[in-house]
Design a protein around this motif. Structure first.
Motif, mmCIF file in Angstrom:
data_model
loop_
_atom_site.group_PDB
_atom_site.id
_atom_site.type_symbol
_atom_site.label_atom_id
_atom_site.label_comp_id
_atom_site.label_asym_id
_atom_site.label_seq_id
_atom_site.Cartn_x
_atom_site.Cartn_y
_atom_site.Cartn_z
ATOM 1 N N SER A 114 28.775 -1.725 37.144
ATOM 2 C CA SER A 114 27.731 -2.164 38.066
ATOM 3 C C SER A 114 27.251 -3.592 37.783
ATOM 4 O O SER A 114 26.403 -4.105 38.496
ATOM 5 N N TYR A 115 27.817 -4.264 36.759
ATOM 6 C CA TYR A 115 27.487 -5.675 36.569
ATOM 7 C C TYR A 115 28.014 -6.497 37.743
ATOM 8 O O TYR A 115 27.577 -7.614 37.975
ATOM 9 N N HIS A 116 28.968 -5.935 38.493
ATOM 10 C CA HIS A 116 29.375 -6.500 39.789
ATOM 11 C C HIS A 116 28.796 -5.572 40.853
ATOM 12 O O HIS A 116 28.845 -4.348 40.701
ATOM 13 N N LYS A 117 28.289 -6.122 41.916
ATOM 14 C CA LYS A 117 27.690 -5.283 42.963
ATOM 15 C C LYS A 117 28.678 -4.274 43.532
ATOM 16 O O LYS A 117 28.288 -3.172 43.921
ATOM 17 N N ASP A 118 29.979 -4.629 43.578
ATOM 18 C CA ASP A 118 30.941 -3.684 44.148
ATOM 19 C C ASP A 118 31.374 -2.598 43.155
ATOM 20 O O ASP A 118 32.284 -1.834 43.417
ATOM 21 N N GLY A 119 30.663 -2.507 42.040
ATOM 22 C CA GLY A 119 30.861 -1.416 41.092
ATOM 23 C C GLY A 119 29.598 -0.581 40.945
ATOM 24 O O GLY A 119 29.510 0.280 40.082
ATOM 25 N N SER A 120 28.621 -0.818 41.804
ATOM 26 C CA SER A 120 27.324 -0.150 41.701
ATOM 27 C C SER A 120 27.254 1.108 42.571
ATOM 28 O O SER A 120 28.011 1.236 43.544
ATOM 29 N N PRO A 121 26.340 2.019 42.245
ATOM 30 C CA PRO A 121 26.157 3.199 43.100
ATOM 31 C C PRO A 121 25.797 2.824 44.541
ATOM 32 O O PRO A 121 26.243 3.486 45.476
ATOM 33 N N GLU A 122 25.023 1.763 44.699
ATOM 34 C CA GLU A 122 24.648 1.337 46.052
ATOM 35 C C GLU A 122 25.868 0.923 46.869
ATOM 36 O O GLU A 122 25.976 1.227 48.055
ATOM 37 N N PHE A 123 26.799 0.214 46.215
ATOM 38 C CA PHE A 123 28.025 -0.185 46.911
ATOM 39 C C PHE A 123 28.838 1.043 47.304
ATOM 40 O O PHE A 123 29.331 1.127 48.438
#
Length: 195
Positions: A114-123
């Motif tokens: 999740s340090y990259h937005k496309d690895g986050s739960p929101e993504f």
């Protein structure tokens, strides 16, 4: 039918072992370690008796950072950031998965991604909403997203020989021992008490 986006790395390999999908998708999108990722994916799929679909599409001219052998962009958080990479890979594998009858596509994302937005739960929530909204109703899941890589491996009870098949380097087909992928791999082995 359940599919998985399989890079041949620790996280997607662990989820392939844990979730036992019917089919796996490995994508050579022009990343520097594509050959090693493909070979790792082949070994894992042979071991787990999972059908492997290999997708080749050269997007190297679009890439940045370690995976493309190019400099870090000012907008990315880390040296391994490639703009919209997870979105691209999910879209490509989902396109093929739908044509093969998949209803679920598993993504090998863990908490530290999740340090990259496309690895986050929101993504994951947003890409699932987008993909599942479209014809076919394919859903995108990330069952490992709440766990560290080492915790996921412990939960799955991943056999050491499968862990040894994985490839995590972002820069090359042989580990460079300097990139974020190699560092994560080594830190995970340290957490697991593996020499």
């Amino acid at each position: 039918m359940k599919g998985i986006l399989l890079s041949g790395g620790m996280d997607s390999t662990t989820l392939a072992y844990l979730e036992q999908p019917d089919i796996a998708f490995n994508i050579n999108y022009g990343q520097l370690p594509a050959k090693a990722e493909r070979e790792a994916s082949r070994k894992v799929c042979r071991e787990l008796n999972i059908q492997l679909v290999e997708i080749d599409i050269d997007c190297s001219s679009l890439g940045s950072g370690d995976l493309a052998g190019k400099g870090k962009l000012d907008v990315g958080a880390e040296s391994d950031w490639w703009p919209y990479r997870n979105q691209l890979l999910i879209t490509l594998s989902a396109t093929k998965a739908l044509t093969l009858g998949c209803k679920e596509l598993i993504i090998g994302t863990v908490a530290s991604d999740s340090y990259h937005k496309d690895g986050s739960p929101e993504f994951i929530d947003r890409i699932n909403a987008l993909i599942s909204f479209q014809e076919g109703g394919l859903i995108i899941t990330a069952p490992g997203i709440k766990y560290s890589a080492s915790d996921l491996i412990k939960i799955a009870k991943l056999p050491p020989h499968l862990l040894a098949m994985t490839h995590s380097c972002h820069k090359a087909n042989l580990p460079c021992f300097e990139c974020r992928g190699c560092n994560k791999h080594q830190n995970t082995l340290d957490d697991l008490g593996v020499l």
